[in-house]
Design a protein around this motif. Structure first.
Motif, PDB file in Angstrom:
ATOM      1  N   HIS A  10      32.816  -1.925  -1.395  1.00 41.74           N
ATOM      2  CA  HIS A  10      33.786  -2.979  -1.717  1.00 41.74           C
ATOM      3  C   HIS A  10      34.342  -3.542  -0.416  1.00 41.74           C
ATOM      4  O   HIS A  10      34.654  -2.777   0.514  1.00 41.74           O
ATOM      5  N   PRO A  11      34.476  -4.854  -0.295  1.00 40.37           N
ATOM      6  CA  PRO A  11      34.964  -5.425   0.968  1.00 40.37           C
ATOM      7  C   PRO A  11      36.349  -4.953   1.377  1.00 40.37           C
ATOM      8  O   PRO A  11      36.682  -4.983   2.573  1.00 40.37           O
ATOM      9  N   ALA A  12      37.144  -4.512   0.435  1.00 38.87           N
ATOM     10  CA  ALA A  12      38.504  -4.065   0.770  1.00 38.87           C
ATOM     11  C   ALA A  12      38.563  -2.577   1.091  1.00 38.87           C
ATOM     12  O   ALA A  12      39.643  -2.049   1.376  1.00 38.87           O
ATOM     13  N   SER A  13      37.422  -1.892   1.068  1.00 37.19           N
ATOM     14  CA  SER A  13      37.451  -0.443   1.247  1.00 37.19           C
ATOM     15  C   SER A  13      37.456  -0.003   2.710  1.00 37.19           C
ATOM     16  O   SER A  13      37.822   1.137   3.008  1.00 37.19           O
ATOM     17  N   ASN A  14      37.071  -0.849   3.610  1.00 36.93           N
ATOM     18  CA  ASN A  14      37.047  -0.479   5.032  1.00 36.93           C
ATOM     19  C   ASN A  14      38.440  -0.079   5.515  1.00 36.93           C
ATOM     20  O   ASN A  14      39.402  -0.830   5.375  1.00 36.93           O
ATOM     21  N   GLY A  15      38.527   1.118   6.062  1.00 37.11           N
ATOM     22  CA  GLY A  15      39.809   1.588   6.583  1.00 37.11           C
ATOM     23  C   GLY A  15      40.821   1.911   5.506  1.00 37.11           C
ATOM     24  O   GLY A  15      42.021   2.058   5.804  1.00 37.11           O
ATOM     25  N   LEU A  16      40.382   2.057   4.255  1.00 35.62           N
ATOM     26  CA  LEU A  16      41.319   2.282   3.145  1.00 35.62           C
ATOM     27  C   LEU A  16      42.179   3.517   3.390  1.00 35.62           C
ATOM     28  O   LEU A  16      43.377   3.514   3.102  1.00 35.62           O
ATOM     29  N   HIS A  17      41.575   4.554   3.946  1.00 39.23           N
ATOM     30  CA  HIS A  17      42.292   5.824   4.132  1.00 39.23           C
ATOM     31  C   HIS A  17      43.438   5.714   5.123  1.00 39.23           C
ATOM     32  O   HIS A  17      44.351   6.545   5.130  1.00 39.23           O
ATOM     33  N   ALA A  18      43.415   4.702   5.971  1.00 40.12           N
ATOM     34  CA  ALA A  18      44.427   4.585   7.022  1.00 40.12           C
ATOM     35  C   ALA A  18      45.495   3.529   6.712  1.00 40.12           C
ATOM     36  O   ALA A  18      46.393   3.312   7.520  1.00 40.12           O
ATOM     37  N   ARG A  19      45.410   2.900   5.568  1.00 39.39           N
ATOM     38  CA  ARG A  19      46.346   1.823   5.243  1.00 39.39           C
ATOM     39  C   ARG A  19      47.625   2.384   4.619  1.00 39.39           C
ATOM     40  O   ARG A  19      47.616   3.484   4.043  1.00 39.39           O
ATOM     41  N   PRO A  20      48.714   1.641   4.682  1.00 35.50           N
ATOM     42  CA  PRO A  20      49.960   2.073   4.034  1.00 35.50           C
ATOM     43  C   PRO A  20      49.752   2.221   2.527  1.00 35.50           C
ATOM     44  O   PRO A  20      48.934   1.517   1.920  1.00 35.50           O
ATOM     45  N   ALA A  21      50.511   3.132   1.930  1.00 35.06           N
ATOM     46  CA  ALA A  21      50.361   3.412   0.503  1.00 35.06           C
ATOM     47  C   ALA A  21      50.524   2.157  -0.341  1.00 35.06           C
ATOM     48  O   ALA A  21      49.778   1.939  -1.304  1.00 35.06           O
ATOM     49  N   ARG A  26      48.083  -1.910  -3.909  1.00 36.88           N
ATOM     50  CA  ARG A  26      47.848  -3.337  -4.182  1.00 36.88           C
ATOM     51  C   ARG A  26      46.349  -3.611  -4.294  1.00 36.88           C
ATOM     52  O   ARG A  26      45.900  -4.300  -5.215  1.00 36.88           O
ATOM     53  N   ILE A  27      45.576  -3.050  -3.382  1.00 35.03           N
ATOM     54  CA  ILE A  27      44.123  -3.252  -3.399  1.00 35.03           C
ATOM     55  C   ILE A  27      43.515  -2.680  -4.684  1.00 35.03           C
ATOM     56  O   ILE A  27      42.671  -3.318  -5.336  1.00 35.03           O
ATOM     57  N   LEU A  28      43.962  -1.488  -5.061  1.00 35.09           N
ATOM     58  CA  LEU A  28      43.434  -0.860  -6.266  1.00 35.09           C
ATOM     59  C   LEU A  28      43.784  -1.660  -7.513  1.00 35.09           C
ATOM     60  O   LEU A  28      42.946  -1.841  -8.417  1.00 35.09           O
ATOM     61  N   LEU A  29      45.010  -2.154  -7.567  1.00 37.86           N
ATOM     62  CA  LEU A  29      45.426  -2.952  -8.723  1.00 37.86           C
ATOM     63  C   LEU A  29      44.628  -4.249  -8.804  1.00 37.86           C
ATOM     64  O   LEU A  29      44.143  -4.633  -9.882  1.00 37.86           O
ATOM     65  N   GLU A  30      44.472  -4.915  -7.689  1.00 32.75           N
ATOM     66  CA  GLU A  30      43.719  -6.163  -7.674  1.00 32.75           C
ATOM     67  C   GLU A  30      42.273  -5.940  -8.109  1.00 32.75           C
ATOM     68  O   GLU A  30      41.683  -6.769  -8.816  1.00 32.75           O
ATOM     69  N   ALA A  31      41.711  -4.804  -7.713  1.00 31.86           N
ATOM     70  CA  ALA A  31      40.337  -4.502  -8.102  1.00 31.86           C
ATOM     71  C   ALA A  31      40.227  -4.269  -9.607  1.00 31.86           C
ATOM     72  O   ALA A  31      39.245  -4.676 -10.247  1.00 31.86           O
ATOM     73  N   GLN A  32      41.237  -3.622 -10.190  1.00 32.75           N
ATOM     74  CA  GLN A  32      41.237  -3.404 -11.633  1.00 32.75           C
ATOM     75  C   GLN A  32      41.336  -4.727 -12.385  1.00 32.75           C
ATOM     76  O   GLN A  32      40.613  -4.965 -13.366  1.00 32.75           O
ATOM     77  N   ALA A 184      31.205  -3.782  -7.133  1.00 35.48           N
ATOM     78  CA  ALA A 184      31.529  -2.626  -6.284  1.00 35.48           C
ATOM     79  C   ALA A 184      32.904  -2.052  -6.608  1.00 35.48           C
ATOM     80  O   ALA A 184      33.838  -2.791  -6.935  1.00 35.48           O
ATOM     81  N   GLU A 185      33.000  -0.729  -6.492  1.00 39.06           N
ATOM     82  CA  GLU A 185      34.280  -0.043  -6.666  1.00 39.06           C
ATOM     83  C   GLU A 185      34.945   0.153  -5.303  1.00 39.06           C
ATOM     84  O   GLU A 185      34.260   0.322  -4.295  1.00 39.06           O
ATOM     85  N   VAL A 186      36.265   0.132  -5.287  1.00 41.13           N
ATOM     86  CA  VAL A 186      36.993   0.350  -4.028  1.00 41.13           C
ATOM     87  C   VAL A 186      36.630   1.719  -3.453  1.00 41.13           C
ATOM     88  O   VAL A 186      36.478   1.876  -2.235  1.00 41.13           O
ATOM     89  N   VAL A 187      36.512   2.715  -4.319  1.00 42.03           N
ATOM     90  CA  VAL A 187      35.946   4.004  -3.929  1.00 42.03           C
ATOM     91  C   VAL A 187      34.509   3.968  -4.434  1.00 42.03           C
ATOM     92  O   VAL A 187      34.272   4.096  -5.635  1.00 42.03           O
TER      93      VAL A 187
END
Length: 292
Positions: A10-21, A26-32, A184-187
């Motif tokens: 997913h294009p928004a998944s890069n660096g997901l682990h290091a982003r603010p909660a 927000r990314i997860l909600l938008e993907a849903q 694509a899934e964010v995870v």
């Protein structure tokens, strides 16, 4: 080989682990929300499935569900609600879940790959020609689901295949293919997220439309509910009161004359005898509209 469909990045998944909660959420909600948008193109197919399922149930047949993993859980959730919400007997809406009840507490991936288990489950529920079967697989290639779909078709069962990947084997085999292309899934590959969310909403819409076709929903009320707890007993009385335009006391009295059955109670509250109400409903195939 480049991954595609639900396995792609997913294009928004890069660096997901290091982003603010807050940003992760927000990314997860938008993907849903985006995943739900894929249902728009699936609406015509869902209507075809609803027509087939309603025809099977109206003729006294069954509407079966089959799935594994996250897709199976979505199917199970919908299947279990049909009795309490729409009064459909559980034996007429059988569920085939890879691994059975044990897998509900500890999901095991290996059962998804077992065609023999699939065939045993299909034999257990005894689907026959004229029945409809909903087969769900996010990837559209789960062996358990494909085996059930093929064997059910051999028995004359109409198969509706729900998958989130275009061109997948399940969609190619199904009598009624339902593509919900969530992408694509964010995870990556975690189809319990966007894919499963979209499948669950698809089933929500489908089961309501089936219930409408059967006359079990009237003006947005679940007029064929099974009132087996205090909440639903109260709901039944409110439905009879609102639809029949009578007082709460009159609604409760009518329900006592029909053994708690909502549809005939509505007609009894409007002046029919319980016997006449049952006869008139039989004549309309269970639909209230022609009678009120």
């Amino acid at each position: 080989m480049t991954a595609s469909g639900t396995e792609a990045r997913h294009p928004a998944s890069n660096g997901l682990h290091a982003r603010p909660a807050s940003e992760v959420l927000r990314i997860l909600l938008e993907a849903q929300v985006t995943a739900l948008g894929a249902l728009q193109l699936a609406l015509p197919a869902l209507e075809r499935v609803a027509d087939a399922a309603a025809a099977s149930l109206h003729a006294g047949g069954k509407l079966g569900y089959a799935g594994a993993g996250s897709s199976g859980l979505m199917a199970l959730a919908d299947c279990l609600e049909l009795a309490g919400t729409f009064g459909l007997a559980p034996e007429r809406t059988p569920m085939m879940f890879a691994g059975g009840a044990d897998a509900l507490l500890h999901l095991k991936g290996s059962v998804e790959d077992d065609p023999a288990l699939a065939l045993a489950d299909l034999e257990r529920v005894q689907l026959v020609a004229g029945d409809t079967l909903l087969c769900l697989s996010a990837s559209g290639r789960t062996p358990y689901v494909l085996a059930i779909a093929a064997a059910a078709q051999d028995r004359g069962v109409k198969v509706a295949g729900f998958a989130n990947v275009a061109g997948s084997p399940l969609l190619e085999r199904a009598d009624i293919p339902v593509l919900i292309e969530t992408g694509a899934e964010v995870v990556a590959g975690s189809t319990r997220m966007g894919a499963a969310t979209a499948q669950k909403v698809a089933l929500n819409m489908l089961s309501v439309l089936v219930a409408i076709r059967l006359g079990h929903v009237h003006d947005g009320y679940m007029v064929n509910l099974v009132a087996d707890n205090l909440k639903l007993v109260d709901r039944a009385a409110r439905i009879v009161s609102d639809v029949a335009h009578v007082s709460r006391d009159e609604a409760e009295t009518a329900l006592t004359h029909t053994g708690g059955a909502v549809k005939p109670a509505i007609l009894v509250a409007r002046g029919m005898t319980p016997e006449a109400a049952a006869e008139r409903l039989a004549g309309t195939g269970g639909h209230l509209s022609p009678l009120i």
